[in-house]
Design a protein around this motif. Structure first.
Motif, PDB file in Angstrom:
ATOM      1  N   SER A 157       6.385  18.642 166.858  1.00 55.77           N
ATOM      2  CA  SER A 157       7.823  18.185 166.118  1.00 55.77           C
ATOM      3  C   SER A 157       7.546  16.825 166.680  1.00 55.77           C
ATOM      4  O   SER A 157       6.558  16.474 167.368  1.00 55.77           O
ATOM      5  CB  SER A 157       8.888  18.866 167.302  1.00 55.77           C
ATOM      6  N   ARG A 158       8.716  15.700 166.274  1.00 51.05           N
ATOM      7  CA  ARG A 158       8.535  14.397 166.441  1.00 51.05           C
ATOM      8  C   ARG A 158       8.923  14.187 168.056  1.00 51.05           C
ATOM      9  O   ARG A 158       9.066  13.031 168.361  1.00 51.05           O
ATOM     10  CB  ARG A 158       9.801  13.687 165.355  1.00 51.05           C
ATOM     11  N   ALA A 159       9.818  15.320 168.722  1.00 54.23           N
ATOM     12  CA  ALA A 159      10.566  15.103 169.920  1.00 54.23           C
ATOM     13  C   ALA A 159       9.627  14.766 170.629  1.00 54.23           C
ATOM     14  O   ALA A 159       8.348  15.391 170.672  1.00 54.23           O
ATOM     15  CB  ALA A 159      11.427  16.673 170.055  1.00 54.23           C
ATOM     16  N   HIS A 160       9.903  14.507 172.037  1.00 56.87           N
ATOM     17  CA  HIS A 160       9.287  13.872 173.484  1.00 56.87           C
ATOM     18  C   HIS A 160       9.114  15.257 173.904  1.00 56.87           C
ATOM     19  O   HIS A 160      10.528  15.349 173.821  1.00 56.87           O
ATOM     20  CB  HIS A 160       9.660  12.855 173.928  1.00 56.87           C
ATOM     21  N   ARG A 161       8.276  15.494 174.238  1.00 55.92           N
ATOM     22  CA  ARG A 161       8.218  16.291 175.562  1.00 55.92           C
ATOM     23  C   ARG A 161       7.710  15.790 177.366  1.00 55.92           C
ATOM     24  O   ARG A 161       7.376  15.329 177.487  1.00 55.92           O
ATOM     25  CB  ARG A 161       6.667  17.273 175.262  1.00 55.92           C
ATOM     26  N   TYR A 162       8.894  16.058 178.668  1.00 56.04           N
ATOM     27  CA  TYR A 162       9.162  15.691 179.213  1.00 56.04           C
ATOM     28  C   TYR A 162       8.457  16.127 180.077  1.00 56.04           C
ATOM     29  O   TYR A 162       8.461  17.855 179.836  1.00 56.04           O
ATOM     30  CB  TYR A 162      10.387  15.245 180.104  1.00 56.04           C
ATOM     31  N   ARG A 163       7.680  15.576 181.255  1.00 55.83           N
ATOM     32  CA  ARG A 163       7.659  16.524 182.401  1.00 55.83           C
ATOM     33  C   ARG A 163       7.419  16.639 184.175  1.00 55.83           C
ATOM     34  O   ARG A 163       7.408  14.999 184.262  1.00 55.83           O
ATOM     35  CB  ARG A 163       6.147  16.630 182.422  1.00 55.83           C
ATOM     36  N   PRO A 164       7.727  16.928 184.906  1.00 55.20           N
ATOM     37  CA  PRO A 164       8.250  15.893 185.631  1.00 55.20           C
ATOM     38  C   PRO A 164       7.107  15.428 186.645  1.00 55.20           C
ATOM     39  O   PRO A 164       5.644  16.456 186.381  1.00 55.20           O
ATOM     40  CB  PRO A 164       8.774  17.465 186.847  1.00 55.20           C
ATOM     41  N   VAL A 165       7.051  14.818 187.023  1.00 54.08           N
ATOM     42  CA  VAL A 165       6.043  13.616 187.672  1.00 54.08           C
ATOM     43  C   VAL A 165       5.626  14.674 189.606  1.00 54.08           C
ATOM     44  O   VAL A 165       4.620  14.279 189.721  1.00 54.08           O
ATOM     45  CB  VAL A 165       6.038  12.686 187.902  1.00 54.08           C
ATOM     46  N   ARG A 166       7.018  14.960 190.105  1.00 48.24           N
ATOM     47  CA  ARG A 166       6.639  15.157 190.989  1.00 48.24           C
ATOM     48  C   ARG A 166       7.715  16.969 191.421  1.00 48.24           C
ATOM     49  O   ARG A 166       7.733  18.014 190.462  1.00 48.24           O
ATOM     50  CB  ARG A 166       7.475  14.688 192.215  1.00 48.24           C
ATOM     51  N   THR A 167       6.444  17.343 192.337  1.00 53.51           N
ATOM     52  CA  THR A 167       7.144  19.148 191.782  1.00 53.51           C
ATOM     53  C   THR A 167       8.772  19.167 192.749  1.00 53.51           C
ATOM     54  O   THR A 167       8.900  18.500 193.342  1.00 53.51           O
ATOM     55  CB  THR A 167       6.835  20.173 192.778  1.00 53.51           C
ATOM     56  N   GLN A 168       9.254  19.986 192.779  1.00 50.54           N
ATOM     57  CA  GLN A 168      10.408  20.557 192.977  1.00 50.54           C
ATOM     58  C   GLN A 168      10.884  20.172 194.531  1.00 50.54           C
ATOM     59  O   GLN A 168      11.546  19.826 194.793  1.00 50.54           O
ATOM     60  CB  GLN A 168      11.563  21.660 192.866  1.00 50.54           C
ATOM     61  N   ARG A 169       9.485  20.834 195.012  1.00 52.28           N
ATOM     62  CA  ARG A 169      10.170  21.142 196.894  1.00 52.28           C
ATOM     63  C   ARG A 169       9.441  19.507 197.133  1.00 52.28           C
ATOM     64  O   ARG A 169       9.807  19.199 198.198  1.00 52.28           O
ATOM     65  CB  ARG A 169       8.045  21.921 196.965  1.00 52.28           C
ATOM     66  N   GLN A 170       8.548  18.608 196.524  1.00 50.03           N
ATOM     67  CA  GLN A 170       8.592  17.227 196.959  1.00 50.03           C
ATOM     68  C   GLN A 170       9.585  16.461 196.790  1.00 50.03           C
ATOM     69  O   GLN A 170       9.978  15.705 197.781  1.00 50.03           O
ATOM     70  CB  GLN A 170       7.425  16.907 196.435  1.00 50.03           C
ATOM     71  N   VAL A 171      10.582  16.521 196.025  1.00 49.40           N
ATOM     72  CA  VAL A 171      11.631  15.926 195.767  1.00 49.40           C
ATOM     73  C   VAL A 171      13.153  16.823 196.861  1.00 49.40           C
ATOM     74  O   VAL A 171      13.205  16.056 197.328  1.00 49.40           O
ATOM     75  CB  VAL A 171      12.293  16.169 194.460  1.00 49.40           C
ATOM     76  N   MET A 172      13.250  17.681 196.183  1.00 54.50           N
ATOM     77  CA  MET A 172      13.712  18.108 197.976  1.00 54.50           C
ATOM     78  C   MET A 172      13.613  18.154 199.624  1.00 54.50           C
ATOM     79  O   MET A 172      14.525  17.721 200.105  1.00 54.50           O
ATOM     80  CB  MET A 172      13.812  19.521 198.178  1.00 54.50           C
ATOM     81  N   ARG A 173      12.037  17.344 199.282  1.00 54.91           N
ATOM     82  CA  ARG A 173      11.890  17.131 200.202  1.00 54.91           C
ATOM     83  C   ARG A 173      12.180  16.050 201.084  1.00 54.91           C
ATOM     84  O   ARG A 173      12.579  15.659 201.681  1.00 54.91           O
ATOM     85  CB  ARG A 173      10.289  17.390 201.181  1.00 54.91           C
ATOM     86  N   SER A 174      12.729  14.983 200.280  1.00 50.19           N
ATOM     87  CA  SER A 174      12.414  13.549 200.198  1.00 50.19           C
ATOM     88  C   SER A 174      14.213  13.376 200.547  1.00 50.19           C
ATOM     89  O   SER A 174      14.717  12.893 200.808  1.00 50.19           O
ATOM     90  CB  SER A 174      12.495  13.344 199.296  1.00 50.19           C
ATOM     91  N   MET A 175      15.190  14.678 199.606  1.00 47.46           N
ATOM     92  CA  MET A 175      16.224  14.736 199.102  1.00 47.46           C
ATOM     93  C   MET A 175      16.966  14.829 200.900  1.00 47.46           C
ATOM     94  O   MET A 175      17.802  14.262 201.680  1.00 47.46           O
ATOM     95  CB  MET A 175      17.211  15.432 198.257  1.00 47.46           C
ATOM     96  N   VAL A 176      16.569  16.371 201.226  1.00 47.79           N
ATOM     97  CA  VAL A 176      17.130  16.488 202.457  1.00 47.79           C
ATOM     98  C   VAL A 176      16.554  15.462 203.893  1.00 47.79           C
ATOM     99  O   VAL A 176      17.332  15.554 204.600  1.00 47.79           O
ATOM    100  CB  VAL A 176      15.922  17.766 203.200  1.00 47.79           C
ATOM    101  N   ARG A 177      15.259  14.637 203.561  1.00 41.45           N
ATOM    102  CA  ARG A 177      14.621  13.653 204.617  1.00 41.45           C
ATOM    103  C   ARG A 177      15.818  12.432 204.680  1.00 41.45           C
ATOM    104  O   ARG A 177      17.219  12.078 205.404  1.00 41.45           O
ATOM    105  CB  ARG A 177      13.792  12.612 204.792  1.00 41.45           C
ATOM    106  N   GLU A 178      16.551  12.222 203.477  1.00 37.73           N
ATOM    107  CA  GLU A 178      18.214  11.323 203.226  1.00 37.73           C
ATOM    108  C   GLU A 178      19.353  11.868 203.391  1.00 37.73           C
ATOM    109  O   GLU A 178      19.635  11.035 204.098  1.00 37.73           O
ATOM    110  CB  GLU A 178      17.961  10.671 201.806  1.00 37.73           C
ATOM    111  N   PHE A 179      19.046  13.104 203.158  1.00 42.12           N
ATOM    112  CA  PHE A 179      20.314  13.231 204.308  1.00 42.12           C
ATOM    113  C   PHE A 179      20.372  13.362 205.653  1.00 42.12           C
ATOM    114  O   PHE A 179      21.635  13.229 206.290  1.00 42.12           O
ATOM    115  CB  PHE A 179      20.804  15.068 203.248  1.00 42.12           C
ATOM    116  N   VAL A 180      19.711  14.024 206.022  1.00 36.28           N
ATOM    117  CA  VAL A 180      19.638  14.026 207.572  1.00 36.28           C
ATOM    118  C   VAL A 180      19.532  12.843 208.062  1.00 36.28           C
ATOM    119  O   VAL A 180      20.519  12.748 209.207  1.00 36.28           O
ATOM    120  CB  VAL A 180      18.037  14.622 207.771  1.00 36.28           C
ATOM    121  N   ASP A 181      18.402  12.025 207.292  1.00 37.42           N
ATOM    122  CA  ASP A 181      19.017  10.600 208.082  1.00 37.42           C
ATOM    123  C   ASP A 181      20.457   9.664 207.667  1.00 37.42           C
ATOM    124  O   ASP A 181      20.934   9.200 208.860  1.00 37.42           O
ATOM    125  CB  ASP A 181      17.879   9.185 207.257  1.00 37.42           C
TER     126      ASP A 181
END
Lengths: 134, 134
Positions: A67-91
């Motif tokens: 199709s003409r649509a763009h297909r998107y793909r995550p650059v980082r895994t969910q696990r990696q991103v969650m980890r960053s978000m947990v760190r940020e929250f803990v800080d």
DNA sequence: TCCTAAGTACTAAGTAGTTAGTAGTCATGG
DNA sequence: CCATGACTACTAACTACTTAGTACTTAGGA
């Protein structure tokens, strides 16, 4: 592009759908959100958010095969991103101290007995790992 | 006024100071922040934020005894507010599941061996409590 | 061929969060 | 008695986040 750009609440909601689907077009994400959320977002809203996520480096974009649509793909895994978000929250909330956060979670009735057993297993595994590594 | 208004990052930073001091004037908070943070906020910025926190119901205000300054006092304890923030985070990021969050924390090198022991104690205490309550 | 549907890019506008200036009040020390 | 310093209230402006409209493109069927 920052190494680990933080995600706003709505951006995270979209990322979760893409992670679940593996890859996704704007249409895919819009359909899922429409099905699963109370208030529905306009198609172009999802489009805009995914463009922002691509600019932030959270999603990568390729032309979809048929199709003409763009297909998107995550650059980082969910696990990696969650980890960053947990760190940020803990800080931000606990000044970097993870233990008080765990204490909250344990005392807050959100963990079942089997959850607690699972956590014990994780703790034991971590102990063993630390021993091995010195 | 909402029962548990959520706090923005800067609001939280100010609340932390007030909790530590017990009660505080704008001057008190400004002094502490000036001492402890890199970039310093203008006095009136702190004033504005504390006014907002009072409007939100996070702080209550009384006339200070010997000066014309307002003396602010937290309406809820730090523990209560932290608990709300943890709930909100777990809901937003982990869709309400606390166990995966604990798993992240355990695996993320932010817990020392003694932290892990402390968590085991908490888990055991929780088990005992659940047993007693049925 | 040309209308329609599906897609994108661009733009705009509203809301929330952050920061700080200005004006005004008031007690008090000179 | 009045100028000064400490304080508050009000206002403004800027940034970030969220939402969505409009205009344009293009493939494909009537």
């Amino acid at each position: 592009m920052a190494i680990a750009p933080s995600l706003t609440p709505q951006e995270l909601a979209i990322m979760k759908v893409v992670w679940r689907l593996g890859t996704a077009t704007v249409r895919d994400v819009h359909d899922v959100l429409r099905r699963e959320r109370r208030e529905d977002l306009a198609y172009t809203t999802v489009l805009t958010m995914m463009r922002i996520l691509e600019q932030k480096g959270a999603l990568s974009k390729a032309q979809d095969g048929d199709s003409r649509a763009h297909r998107y793909r995550p650059v980082r895994t969910q696990r990696q991103v969650m980890r960053s978000m947990v760190r940020e929250f803990v800080d931000r909330v606990f000044d970097g101290a993870a233990e008080p956060l765990v204490a909250h979670l344990v005392s807050d009735r959100r963990l079942s007995a089997s959850d607690r057993d699972e956590i014990r297993r994780l703790l034991d595994a971590k102990d063993a790992k630390d021993d091995k590594e010195g």
